[in-house]
Design a protein around this motif. Structure first.
Motif, PDB file in Angstrom:
ATOM      1  N   ILE A  37       0.835  -1.204   0.000  1.00 14.64           N
ATOM      2  CA  ILE A  37       0.000   0.000   0.000  1.00 14.64           C
ATOM      3  C   ILE A  37       0.866   1.248   0.000  1.00 14.64           C
ATOM      4  O   ILE A  37       0.623   2.201  -0.749  1.00 14.64           O
ATOM      5  N   VAL A  38       1.914   1.250   0.835  1.00 17.86           N
ATOM      6  CA  VAL A  38       2.824   2.403   0.874  1.00 17.86           C
ATOM      7  C   VAL A  38       3.475   2.601  -0.489  1.00 17.86           C
ATOM      8  O   VAL A  38       3.580   3.731  -0.992  1.00 17.86           O
ATOM      9  N   LEU A  39       3.928   1.500  -1.099  1.00 18.33           N
ATOM     10  CA  LEU A  39       4.523   1.596  -2.431  1.00 18.33           C
ATOM     11  C   LEU A  39       3.534   2.198  -3.418  1.00 18.33           C
ATOM     12  O   LEU A  39       3.890   3.065  -4.230  1.00 18.33           O
ATOM     13  N   GLY A  40       2.271   1.765  -3.359  1.00 19.74           N
ATOM     14  CA  GLY A  40       1.266   2.296  -4.261  1.00 19.74           C
ATOM     15  C   GLY A  40       1.051   3.790  -4.079  1.00 19.74           C
ATOM     16  O   GLY A  40       0.976   4.543  -5.062  1.00 19.74           O
ATOM     17  N   LEU A  41       0.964   4.224  -2.835  1.00 17.42           N
ATOM     18  CA  LEU A  41       0.785   5.660  -2.577  1.00 17.42           C
ATOM     19  C   LEU A  41       1.944   6.469  -3.128  1.00 17.42           C
ATOM     20  O   LEU A  41       1.751   7.520  -3.753  1.00 17.42           O
ATOM     21  N   VAL A  42       3.157   5.975  -2.907  1.00 20.24           N
ATOM     22  CA  VAL A  42       4.351   6.673  -3.400  1.00 20.24           C
ATOM     23  C   VAL A  42       4.354   6.707  -4.922  1.00 20.24           C
ATOM     24  O   VAL A  42       4.582   7.760  -5.542  1.00 20.24           O
ATOM     25  N   ALA A  43       4.109   5.553  -5.539  1.00 19.34           N
ATOM     26  CA  ALA A  43       4.141   5.476  -6.997  1.00 19.34           C
ATOM     27  C   ALA A  43       3.076   6.361  -7.625  1.00 19.34           C
ATOM     28  O   ALA A  43       3.336   7.077  -8.610  1.00 19.34           O
ATOM     29  N   GLY A  44       1.866   6.327  -7.082  1.00 16.42           N
ATOM     30  CA  GLY A  44       0.800   7.151  -7.629  1.00 16.42           C
ATOM     31  C   GLY A  44       1.114   8.627  -7.569  1.00 16.42           C
ATOM     32  O   GLY A  44       0.931   9.363  -8.545  1.00 16.42           O
ATOM     33  N   ALA A  45       1.623   9.059  -6.423  1.00 16.22           N
ATOM     34  CA  ALA A  45       1.932  10.485  -6.252  1.00 16.22           C
ATOM     35  C   ALA A  45       3.117  10.913  -7.104  1.00 16.22           C
ATOM     36  O   ALA A  45       3.074  11.951  -7.789  1.00 16.22           O
ATOM     37  N   VAL A  46       4.184  10.119  -7.077  1.00 22.23           N
ATOM     38  CA  VAL A  46       5.396  10.492  -7.822  1.00 22.23           C
ATOM     39  C   VAL A  46       5.150  10.456  -9.329  1.00 22.23           C
ATOM     40  O   VAL A  46       5.569  11.366 -10.059  1.00 22.23           O
ATOM     41  N   CYS A  47       4.455   9.419  -9.814  1.00 21.09           N
ATOM     42  CA  CYS A  47       4.190   9.335 -11.248  1.00 21.09           C
ATOM     43  C   CYS A  47       3.271  10.459 -11.717  1.00 21.09           C
ATOM     44  O   CYS A  47       3.402  10.958 -12.845  1.00 21.09           O
ATOM     45  N   ALA A  48       2.337  10.881 -10.861  1.00 19.05           N
ATOM     46  CA  ALA A  48       1.467  12.008 -11.205  1.00 19.05           C
ATOM     47  C   ALA A  48       2.273  13.284 -11.408  1.00 19.05           C
ATOM     48  O   ALA A  48       1.915  14.141 -12.232  1.00 19.05           O
ATOM     49  N   LEU A  49       3.349  13.400 -10.671  1.00 19.75           N
ATOM     50  CA  LEU A  49       4.238  14.554 -10.837  1.00 19.75           C
ATOM     51  C   LEU A  49       5.224  14.334 -11.982  1.00 19.75           C
ATOM     52  O   LEU A  49       5.577  15.270 -12.709  1.00 19.75           O
ATOM     53  N   ALA A  50       5.641  13.086 -12.178  1.00 18.58           N
ATOM     54  CA  ALA A  50       6.663  12.783 -13.183  1.00 18.58           C
ATOM     55  C   ALA A  50       6.177  13.028 -14.603  1.00 18.58           C
ATOM     56  O   ALA A  50       6.984  13.346 -15.495  1.00 18.58           O
ATOM     57  N   ILE A  51       4.877  12.889 -14.849  1.00 13.36           N
ATOM     58  CA  ILE A  51       4.384  13.091 -16.212  1.00 13.36           C
ATOM     59  C   ILE A  51       4.527  14.542 -16.666  1.00 13.36           C
ATOM     60  O   ILE A  51       4.430  14.842 -17.864  1.00 13.36           O
TER      61      ILE A  51
END
Length: 422
Positions: free
Chosen positions: A302-316
């Motif tokens: 779950i922590v990985l998912g939260l991090v990935a979702g937030a970071v990828c939203a910024l990375a695009i």
């Protein structure tokens, strides 16, 4: 033969194959209406081409271990055309052909992923040439680095190529890549970045100009991808056991959390959570959990998912700041998400992660694997794409791009709103 495990692998293979049409819907909804056929055809073209190449020689390159070798650069001549894997091996839990089918679907979806970076502006024929060459010199060998199996130096059977097994001899721990964070997502994301640079920006490229023409397609595609991903991740255990169940649960938890993480970032940054953001967040979480699904406790997933979702939203957003046109954010989701999931294991992998009773060794080998695949794929994809562009041409004419390339390239329209003869 274990008929239960055999059925499990075959069903998983069917689920993963469904991911490619799912990707076609996901990508197709993101482009403009006059490019939807072109975009979806690149996924289906990859399905046809790579499916054939895998049988002819892809498996022989990716799995030379069937002849007993773990060498990173080799080919099993007996496996060309699958001639030496047609019969059931005595004492095997499942037919080798079941494994061949399962891995074929991985090759297909990996190649199809790359196409999202060149949406709205690529020639279909040039894409097919790129897909065939890149699969041959990049995906098939990298799959061998990660997934190969054979006899080690000590004469014992080992699973994993130099990336997943070989580094263990040096650092005491091997790279963890349960279902293909390096071979699939970092590999495809690096190639996507290279092609985006080769083809250049779309006409009028700037933030807010190119908007998805069909968000329901995007949601449908994301749903199909998520459904198929259970075969992708849990199926990689190659057995219906507790580890497969753990991978299955984590494939629920991580993308669910990533969906929420992406929407929160969207709400803070843009004021509104969007359907495309929800779909993209789920995919980002699926990407990140791919290498880690069998080696994380569900809470850490779950922590990985939260991090990935937030970071990828910024990375695009990087493509606007750095000036490369990755049309459908393959870099921001698959490359960045794959890197996050691969490196995250260095901290939270069960038993070997830095914060889970291990030391820095796991993080070091994860970083080596990620960098090696990224560099190898980027350089060769750039060379292949550049060669195609300078010879037969990879990009359509600007006027065709503006008009929409569906009718020019395929002679079809995605939407016929009225009968021209009426």
């Amino acid at each position: 033969m274990d008929q239960g495990n055999t059925a499990f692998i075959l069903i998983a293979a069917a689920l993963v194959l469904l991911m490619t049409p799912g990707l076609a819907f996901f990508y197709g909804g993101l482009v403009k209406a006059k490019s939807v056929i072109s975009m979806m055809m690149m996924s289906f073209g990859a399905l046809g081409l790579i499916g054939v190449l895998w049988v002819l020689y892809g498996y022989a390159i990716a799995f030379p271990g069937s002849s007993g070798t773990l060498a990173p650069w080799s080919i099993d001549g007996g496996a060309l055309g699958l001639t030496n894997v047609l019969e059931l091996t005595e004492g095997a839990d499942y037919p080798t052909l079941a494994f061949v089918a399962f891995q074929a679907t991985f090759a297909i979806i990996t190649v199809a992923l790359v196409s999202g970076a060149i949406a709205d502006r690529a020639k279909f024929g040039a894409w097919m040439i790129f897909a065939g060459v890149w699969a041959t010199v990049v995906y098939f060998p990298v799959a061998s680095w990660v997934f190969n199996f054979g006899l080690g130096d000590d004469g014992k059977f080992e699973y994993g190529g130099w990336i997943t097994h070989g580094l263990q001899d040096v650092f005491g721990v091997g790279v963890i890549d349960f279902a293909g964070g390096t071979a699939v997502h970092i590999n495809a994301g690096a190639a996507a970045l290279a092609l985006a640079l080769v083809l250049g920006k779309r006409v009028g490229f700037q933030k807010g100009v190119h908007v998805p023409h069909n968000p329901p397609f995007v949601l449908l595609g994301a749903g199909l991808l998520w459904f198929g991903w259970f075969g992708f991740n849990a199926g990689s255990e190659l057995a219906a056991d507790n580890t497969a169940a753990l991978a299955f649960v984590n494939t629920i938890a991580a993308p669910a959390a990533a969906l929420l993480g992406w929407l929160v970032v969207e709400k803070i940054k843009d004021g509104k959570p969007t359907s495309v953001g929800a779909a993209s967040g789920a995919v980002a979480g699926l990407v990140a959990i791919t290498p880690a699904c069998g080696n994380l406790d569900p809470v850490w997933a779950i922590v990985l998912g939260l991090v990935a979702g937030a970071v990828c939203a910024l990375a695009i957003e990087l493509k606007y700041k750095l000036g490369f046109d990755d049309s459908l954010d393959v870099v921001g989701i698959h490359l960045v998400g794959g890197l996050i999931g691969t490196l995250y294991l260095g901290f939270f992998a069960r038993g070997t992660g830095l914060f889970m009773g291990g030391d820095a060794s796991q993080l070091i080998v994860q970083a080596i694997a990620a960098i090696a695949v990224l560099a190898y794929s980027f350089v060769l994809a750039f060379v292949i794409g550049f060669a195609i562009e300078k010879t037969i041409g990879f990009r359509v004419k600007n006027e065709d791009e503006i008009a929409g390339i569906d009718t020019v390239v395929h002679g079809e329209a995605g939407y016929v709103l009225e009968d021209a003869k009426a």
